[in-house]
Design a protein around this motif. Sequence first.
Motif, PDB file in Angstrom:
ATOM      1  N   SER A  73       5.568  -3.554   2.661  1.00  0.00           N
ATOM      2  CA  SER A  73       5.384  -4.574   3.689  1.00  0.00           C
ATOM      3  C   SER A  73       6.440  -5.673   3.596  1.00  0.00           C
ATOM      4  O   SER A  73       6.710  -6.207   2.512  1.00  0.00           O
ATOM      5  CB  SER A  73       3.990  -5.200   3.545  1.00  0.00           C
ATOM      6  OG  SER A  73       3.882  -6.387   4.308  1.00  0.00           O
TER       7      SER A  73
ATOM      8  N   ASP B 186       1.756  -0.110   0.858  1.00  0.00           N
ATOM      9  CA  ASP B 186       2.375  -1.193   1.618  1.00  0.00           C
ATOM     10  C   ASP B 186       2.310  -2.508   0.848  1.00  0.00           C
ATOM     11  O   ASP B 186       3.245  -3.309   0.877  1.00  0.00           O
ATOM     12  CB  ASP B 186       1.674  -1.362   2.969  1.00  0.00           C
ATOM     13  CG  ASP B 186       2.430  -0.672   4.082  1.00  0.00           C
ATOM     14  OD1 ASP B 186       3.444  -0.033   3.782  1.00  0.00           O
ATOM     15  OD2 ASP B 186       1.995  -0.758   5.243  1.00  0.00           O
ATOM     16  N   ARG B 187       1.182  -2.716   0.155  1.00  0.00           N
ATOM     17  CA  ARG B 187       0.982  -3.981  -0.547  1.00  0.00           C
ATOM     18  C   ARG B 187       0.499  -3.782  -1.988  1.00  0.00           C
ATOM     19  O   ARG B 187       0.070  -4.730  -2.631  1.00  0.00           O
ATOM     20  CB  ARG B 187      -0.027  -4.850   0.222  1.00  0.00           C
ATOM     21  CG  ARG B 187       0.471  -5.339   1.579  1.00  0.00           C
ATOM     22  CD  ARG B 187      -0.621  -6.038   2.354  1.00  0.00           C
ATOM     23  NE  ARG B 187      -0.143  -6.646   3.588  1.00  0.00           N
ATOM     24  CZ  ARG B 187       0.296  -7.894   3.703  1.00  0.00           C
ATOM     25  NH1 ARG B 187       0.305  -8.684   2.642  1.00  0.00           N
ATOM     26  NH2 ARG B 187       0.707  -8.364   4.855  1.00  0.00           N
TER      27      ARG B 187
END
Length: 685
Positions: free
Chosen positions: A279, A469-470
């Motif tokens: 991200s 993503d995170r």
Amino acid sequence: MYQMVPGGPMSTVGSTAPIKQNLARDRRPLLGAGLLGLILIIAAVTAWCYYIASLAKADLLKTELLDLNRDGFLIRNQAGAIVFRMAFRSGNLDLDSCSKEGEILSCTRSSTGSLNFFIQTVRPKDTVMCYRVRWEELTSENPVEHAMSYNGSYWYGGAETSIQHWPISITGQQAPTPFVTSDVYSNRHSFGGILERYWLSSKASAIKINDSVPFHLGWNDTEKVLYFQARYQDSPYKPTPGQPPFAELSYRVCVGSDVTSIHKYMVRRYFNKPNKVPSMDMFRYPIWSTWALHKKDIDQEKLVSYAANIKKYNFNCSQLQLDDCYTSGYGEFDFDPIKFPNASAMFQKLKADGVHVSLWIHPFINYDSPNFRVGVEKGLFVREPTGQLPALVRWWNGVGSILDFTNPAAREWFGSHLRALRSKYGVTSFKFDAGETSYLPWQFSTYVPLNDPSTFTRRYSEMAIPFNDRAELRVGYQSQNISCFFRLIDRDSVWGYELGLKSLIPTVLTISILGYQFILPDMIGGNVYPNYTEGSGKLPDRELYIRWLELSAFMPSMQFSIPPWEYDADVIQIARRFTALHESIVAPRVLELAGEVLATGDPIIRPLWWIATNDETAYKIDSQFLIGDDLMVAPVLEPGKQERDIYLPTGRWRSYKGELFDNKDPLHLTDYPVDLDEIAYFVWV
């Protein structure tokens, strides 16, 4: 008629006996001379044959730029300089057993008995020469050990360690020990949670140990060597089922024209690449964690207050990380109803405020957790060697069992609980803690047998893929393709090289060289652990905190835990300025480089020698670094200093103050002034 005989003038035809005696006597010297001449001719022919044979053998034991001897080999570069040396410590080759066919030089005997040995020459490109080396013992008790010489060069790579230097600086002597992932915070003499079997030298040589090797690493600083050993005895490595436990040491050595180009070749050839960039918010805005500030004393009120203060003091937040002790026990996957009486409403409020929340998670189920019985009944745990019972392990929060991530059922069970947390509460992602091989028993069994214990680390790191993503991991082994942030092991709130501020740059550079580019350099100011903190004990030293903050602003991602408002207005202002600088200057450049990583694997954070391969000084600098090729950073890492010496590689550089340095040779700036609220950085013009 007169008959001419070899007699004297007084001889007569009738004197026959004297004539025969004289003939025999006179022929002896001639026969002796002839025999001696024949012997000399035979000796000369024999010597010539041996000479021709020795020339053939000498030619046989040279292959391209490599010279093989009975006790090791060396490699030269195209200019003839020796760039790599390896000695055989477990036996000497019997060179009479060696032969060469095409590009493969092989031998069948050593001083310890029969073996399989070969060196294969591979020329993958004009500027690179590689050698595949394999030594396999044919007796199960015999280890294989080779000693790689420092060879007057600087070396990089290997593993995260507690005392981290750049280049590698090893002291004392260490017998070869298993090269497996370990919790370097708990055992400061072990190898760390991120490691690869790869080393790189300033003389443009590199070595990659094969995955199949039961690999042990040792060293001797007096002899200036690293010991590479393969063995199964007294080791957590296991031979392939059904195969004899013959130790095999195999590796690839490559040499090139310069250190940067040979590293690029090795990364492209032997390392995994991430398949996407995490991200963008994780690069742009800080992560905020509850750990260093609240430790285990966290609850709903404190979490909501922490989130409110981030907004109150005008800071951005990529995500808020809820750390240890939010559940009722270790092995539970829901919120403690006493500490978090209304978790659903809390998450709704945080979501409405634009706050993403991630949760701390680990692979342990403590014996007093209700899920321990579930794990036993379902066979979800790593087991003791017989495979009959779950193995009990001790970790920093108690005693329990560790989930067997080679077992699809355990992976699904664990993953289902994480998905449920995401579905029920809107949890954004997870901080995957632990995962090191050191938390496995010395002898253990798994659903899928592990020849290499560190494969367990790889299996655990794969659990982050659905959340990458995170997500955040603190371990990595052959895990470069997992597209999440890799966090350095916990830092102490101290200045030095042992898990302190000075260790940050060497560790980040080391992990970058090992192929991990999305790096989270742990919490600004360190973890404020008792007895490992410079300052009041409740907070890191103020000056240390500020210098740590400035350095973190130039890393791929920033992470706060001790918040700036715990100090004073000046610290808050400095924090705002550097988070803004990170967002406006650093993050765009890092994101551009992150996209390139997918194709090349090249580091985002680079050593100075990356652009100064011919400068000896650049190989030793551990307090400066590059972001890409055109942004050079030189933080202050010493207490009480508001100046520092700076090395500027050849080129046109503009300082953060606007000064232009157009240097045709490397430039050393002595006592360059850097105020407490500044960090020195230079942009390539």
